[in-house]
Design a protein around this motif. Structure first.
Motif, PDB file in Angstrom:
ATOM      1  N   THR A 143       0.834  -1.210   0.000  1.00  0.00           N
ATOM      2  CA  THR A 143       0.000   0.000   0.000  1.00  0.00           C
ATOM      3  C   THR A 143       0.867   1.257   0.000  1.00  0.00           C
ATOM      4  O   THR A 143       0.608   2.203  -0.758  1.00  0.00           O
ATOM      5  CB  THR A 143      -0.917   0.013   1.239  1.00  0.00           C
ATOM      6  OG1 THR A 143      -1.706  -1.181   1.252  1.00  0.00           O
ATOM      7  CG2 THR A 143      -1.826   1.234   1.217  1.00  0.00           C
ATOM      8  N   LEU A 144       1.892   1.266   0.823  1.00  0.00           N
ATOM      9  CA  LEU A 144       2.786   2.435   0.886  1.00  0.00           C
ATOM     10  C   LEU A 144       3.516   2.637  -0.438  1.00  0.00           C
ATOM     11  O   LEU A 144       3.727   3.786  -0.872  1.00  0.00           O
ATOM     12  CB  LEU A 144       3.790   2.262   2.029  1.00  0.00           C
ATOM     13  CG  LEU A 144       3.222   2.342   3.454  1.00  0.00           C
ATOM     14  CD1 LEU A 144       4.298   2.024   4.478  1.00  0.00           C
ATOM     15  CD2 LEU A 144       2.636   3.734   3.723  1.00  0.00           C
ATOM     16  N   MET A 145       3.898   1.548  -1.091  1.00  0.00           N
ATOM     17  CA  MET A 145       4.558   1.676  -2.399  1.00  0.00           C
ATOM     18  C   MET A 145       3.573   2.170  -3.448  1.00  0.00           C
ATOM     19  O   MET A 145       3.942   2.957  -4.335  1.00  0.00           O
ATOM     20  CB  MET A 145       5.150   0.329  -2.804  1.00  0.00           C
ATOM     21  CG  MET A 145       6.311  -0.137  -1.929  1.00  0.00           C
ATOM     22  SD  MET A 145       7.090  -1.667  -2.491  1.00  0.00           S
ATOM     23  CE  MET A 145       8.003  -1.080  -3.902  1.00  0.00           C
ATOM     24  N   ARG A 146       2.318   1.716  -3.330  1.00  0.00           N
ATOM     25  CA  ARG A 146       1.296   2.145  -4.298  1.00  0.00           C
ATOM     26  C   ARG A 146       1.093   3.640  -4.256  1.00  0.00           C
ATOM     27  O   ARG A 146       0.870   4.287  -5.291  1.00  0.00           O
ATOM     28  CB  ARG A 146      -0.018   1.402  -3.978  1.00  0.00           C
ATOM     29  CG  ARG A 146      -1.241   1.890  -4.743  1.00  0.00           C
ATOM     30  CD  ARG A 146      -1.129   1.572  -6.223  1.00  0.00           C
ATOM     31  NE  ARG A 146      -2.306   1.989  -6.953  1.00  0.00           N
ATOM     32  CZ  ARG A 146      -2.554   3.226  -7.365  1.00  0.00           C
ATOM     33  NH1 ARG A 146      -1.687   4.188  -7.113  1.00  0.00           N
ATOM     34  NH2 ARG A 146      -3.655   3.501  -8.042  1.00  0.00           N
ATOM     35  N   TYR A 147       1.186   4.239  -3.057  1.00  0.00           N
ATOM     36  CA  TYR A 147       0.964   5.676  -2.920  1.00  0.00           C
ATOM     37  C   TYR A 147       2.284   6.463  -2.778  1.00  0.00           C
ATOM     38  O   TYR A 147       2.296   7.588  -2.296  1.00  0.00           O
ATOM     39  CB  TYR A 147       0.063   5.947  -1.715  1.00  0.00           C
ATOM     40  CG  TYR A 147      -1.358   5.481  -1.942  1.00  0.00           C
ATOM     41  CD1 TYR A 147      -2.256   6.260  -2.678  1.00  0.00           C
ATOM     42  CD2 TYR A 147      -1.796   4.243  -1.458  1.00  0.00           C
ATOM     43  CE1 TYR A 147      -3.550   5.833  -2.903  1.00  0.00           C
ATOM     44  CE2 TYR A 147      -3.093   3.809  -1.681  1.00  0.00           C
ATOM     45  CZ  TYR A 147      -3.960   4.601  -2.406  1.00  0.00           C
ATOM     46  OH  TYR A 147      -5.252   4.171  -2.648  1.00  0.00           O
ATOM     47  N   SER A 148       3.387   5.819  -3.193  1.00  0.00           N
ATOM     48  CA  SER A 148       4.704   6.485  -3.295  1.00  0.00           C
ATOM     49  C   SER A 148       5.295   6.932  -1.960  1.00  0.00           C
ATOM     50  O   SER A 148       6.137   7.833  -1.931  1.00  0.00           O
ATOM     51  CB  SER A 148       4.618   7.694  -4.252  1.00  0.00           C
ATOM     52  OG  SER A 148       4.188   7.289  -5.533  1.00  0.00           O
ATOM     53  N   TYR A 149       4.861   6.329  -0.862  1.00  0.00           N
ATOM     54  CA  TYR A 149       5.506   6.613   0.417  1.00  0.00           C
ATOM     55  C   TYR A 149       6.794   5.802   0.572  1.00  0.00           C
ATOM     56  O   TYR A 149       7.676   6.155   1.355  1.00  0.00           O
ATOM     57  CB  TYR A 149       4.555   6.299   1.582  1.00  0.00           C
ATOM     58  CG  TYR A 149       3.457   7.313   1.740  1.00  0.00           C
ATOM     59  CD1 TYR A 149       3.703   8.558   2.315  1.00  0.00           C
ATOM     60  CD2 TYR A 149       2.158   7.019   1.303  1.00  0.00           C
ATOM     61  CE1 TYR A 149       2.688   9.487   2.455  1.00  0.00           C
ATOM     62  CE2 TYR A 149       1.137   7.955   1.439  1.00  0.00           C
ATOM     63  CZ  TYR A 149       1.406   9.184   2.017  1.00  0.00           C
ATOM     64  OH  TYR A 149       0.399  10.112   2.153  1.00  0.00           O
ATOM     65  N   LEU A 150       6.878   4.718  -0.165  1.00  0.00           N
ATOM     66  CA  LEU A 150       8.096   3.915  -0.222  1.00  0.00           C
ATOM     67  C   LEU A 150       8.570   3.873  -1.658  1.00  0.00           C
ATOM     68  O   LEU A 150       7.769   3.814  -2.586  1.00  0.00           O
ATOM     69  CB  LEU A 150       7.837   2.475   0.254  1.00  0.00           C
ATOM     70  CG  LEU A 150       7.397   2.257   1.699  1.00  0.00           C
ATOM     71  CD1 LEU A 150       7.232   0.761   1.960  1.00  0.00           C
ATOM     72  CD2 LEU A 150       8.404   2.847   2.660  1.00  0.00           C
ATOM     73  N   ARG A 151       9.893   3.905  -1.811  1.00  0.00           N
ATOM     74  CA  ARG A 151      10.437   3.789  -3.159  1.00  0.00           C
ATOM     75  C   ARG A 151      11.730   2.998  -3.137  1.00  0.00           C
ATOM     76  O   ARG A 151      12.374   2.865  -2.101  1.00  0.00           O
ATOM     77  CB  ARG A 151      10.655   5.165  -3.785  1.00  0.00           C
ATOM     78  CG  ARG A 151      11.623   6.070  -3.055  1.00  0.00           C
ATOM     79  CD  ARG A 151      11.564   7.481  -3.616  1.00  0.00           C
ATOM     80  NE  ARG A 151      12.526   8.362  -2.973  1.00  0.00           N
ATOM     81  CZ  ARG A 151      13.738   8.623  -3.456  1.00  0.00           C
ATOM     82  NH1 ARG A 151      14.134   8.055  -4.575  1.00  0.00           N
ATOM     83  NH2 ARG A 151      14.564   9.437  -2.824  1.00  0.00           N
TER      84      ARG A 151
END
Length: 445
Positions: free
Chosen positions: A400-408
């Motif tokens: 979820t965090l990767m989907r919303y660009s909080y993780l990269r």
């Protein structure tokens, strides 16, 4: 005197690790000008740990650190710095307050005499911070984290407490009556950095330097649970304080590392907080208020009827043949945990680099994610039955965090492989959780 811009050079960064900076290049007028020596030291931490691995393998033929213990130590170091996302360090904040409101005189910030006086003052205060952390049970509850590893290597230096910073600031306040905050901000960092490299078995003896400085040989004793090692060698940079105050012990018998009663776990929140729970439960067994209070303010070994620091009559006998706790786990899971640890380490780095532009809500959420990840990886290392469910939840959060660009990904080139790896991780643990659930239902039927 010193330019902050120049402090990032490789030479200065490396010399800062060994307290080899001169007063001229590490004196600053304002606290804001003082470099973040500890934060800038990450490449040197990594480089020295890799060097220790190589040298240790050549000397002994075996690794100086296990993956399970090393990752636990690094996780503890990460957790210990999380409060800095929300506030300035307690030591510097309290120091600035006393300096602004109560200082008696103002030593010149650009004087070499001030620099050396601050060095001695910080190291003297650290001795007492450290000694009280061993002699007062509630303070030991924080400091025991650093002693919880049964190994002794450079990763152990990073096994720091989340809570110790909330009490250690008290001991430095007398310096704020005269020593400029900028000088204190330099030396409180350099004192900490010096103590990194002394956590090793690779360096055996430094000759005449052993008389004055804290060295790996002296600090190995401090981390031992042998009877002759307990509550000895508290010094930070200098060992002279221990020689003066009667707390020095020379290395003799083989040092067996860790807590007197090893905790035998890699669950990171337990490592950090278990002793507080233990003190509370122990105090509840006593009837008088005096005994209940003494549980927290006297020595960790204290019991009713014993002297303030207690004794070591109940300690397990150390034979020298002790085997450190280390569960056997497959190479596949070791690779898995290692890769996910590197990913969360990158997230942790990005969080600190971007904290000034992130909202408090975002910082809080990402902090929770870091804690969730480190906890879940500890569960996998210990092969707990609940690890599949916890890791499934964590992977859902991560996707979820990767989907919303909080993780990269650390590198754009690795974005697709990283996303694929995380998705496969989620699929695997979801299937494991489902399989466990079916197994439970079959047992019930």
């Amino acid at each position: 005197m010193a330019a902050a811009a120049g402090s990032g050079s490789v030479s200065r960064g490396l010399r800062a690790m060994f307290f080899m900076l001169t007063p001229n290049e590490s004196s600053f007028e304002k606290v804001e000008d003082v470099p973040q020596y500890v934060q800038q030291a990450t490449p040197y931490f990594v480089g020295l740990m890799l060097l220790e691995l190589a040298v240790g393998a050549l000397m002994t033929g075996t690794p100086v650190v296990t993956l399970s213990d090393g990752l636990t130590s690094l996780s503890a170091g990460m957790i210990s710095r999380l409060p800095l996302l929300a506030m300035r360090g307690c030591e510097l904040s309290a120091y600035l307050y006393v300096w602004d409101h109560f200082r008696l005189l103002e030593l010149p910030w650009d004087s070499a005499w001030t620099w050396w006086l601050t060095f001695l003052g910080v190291d003297f205060c650290y001795y007492w911070v450290h000694r009280f952390a061993h002699e007062v049970a509630i303070l030991w509850a924080a400091h025991q984290v650093h002693h919880s590893s049964e190994y002794y290597n450079l990763t152990t230096a990073l096994r720091q407490s989340l809570t110790q910073q909330f009490t250690s600031w008290i001991f430095y306040l007398p310096m704020a009556l005269a020593v400029p905050p900028s000088a204190f901000a330099v030396h409180i960092q350099l004192n900490l950095l010096y103590q990194f490299w002394i956590h090793t078995e690779v360096i055996r003896d430094l000759g005449p330097l052993e008389w004055i400085f804290n060295t790996p040989k002296h600090h190995r004793v401090h981390h031992g649970r042998n009877l002759y090692c307990i509550d000895k060698n508290y010094g930070g940079i200098l060992i002279i304080w221990d020689r003066l105050f009667g707390t020095f012990a020379a290395e003799s018998d083989k040092v067996v590392y860790g807590l007197v009663f090893p905790i035998k776990t890699f669950e990171i929140l337990y490592v950090q907080l278990h002793y507080y729970v233990y003190l509370w439960k122990r105090s509840s067994t006593y009837k008088t208020v005096s005994d209940k209070m003494s549980t927290f303010i006297k020595g960790p070994s204290w019991k009713p009827g014993k002297r303030r620091l207690g004794d070591h009559d109940d300690n397990p006998k150390v034979t020298g043949n002790e085997i450190p706790h280390g569960p056997k786990w497959s190479l596949t899971f070791q690779v898995y945990v290692g890769l996910h640890f590197l990913l969360v380490l990158w997230t942790y780095h990005e969080l600190f680099e971007s904290k000034m532009v992130l909202s408090q809500l975002t910082i809080f959420g990402m902090t929770c994610y870091v804690l969730l990840t480190l906890t879940s990886l500890g569960f996998i290392i210990e092969q707990r039955p609940s690890s599949a469910t916890l890791e499934t939840i964590r992977c859902v959060v991560m996707v979820t965090l990767m989907r919303y660009s909080y993780l990269r990904s650390p590198l754009p080139l690795l974005s697709v492989p990283t996303e694929a790896f995380v998705s496969l991780s989620l699929l695997y643990w979801a299937l494991q959780s489902f399989s466990q659930l079916l197994g439970i239902k079959k047992k019930d039927d």
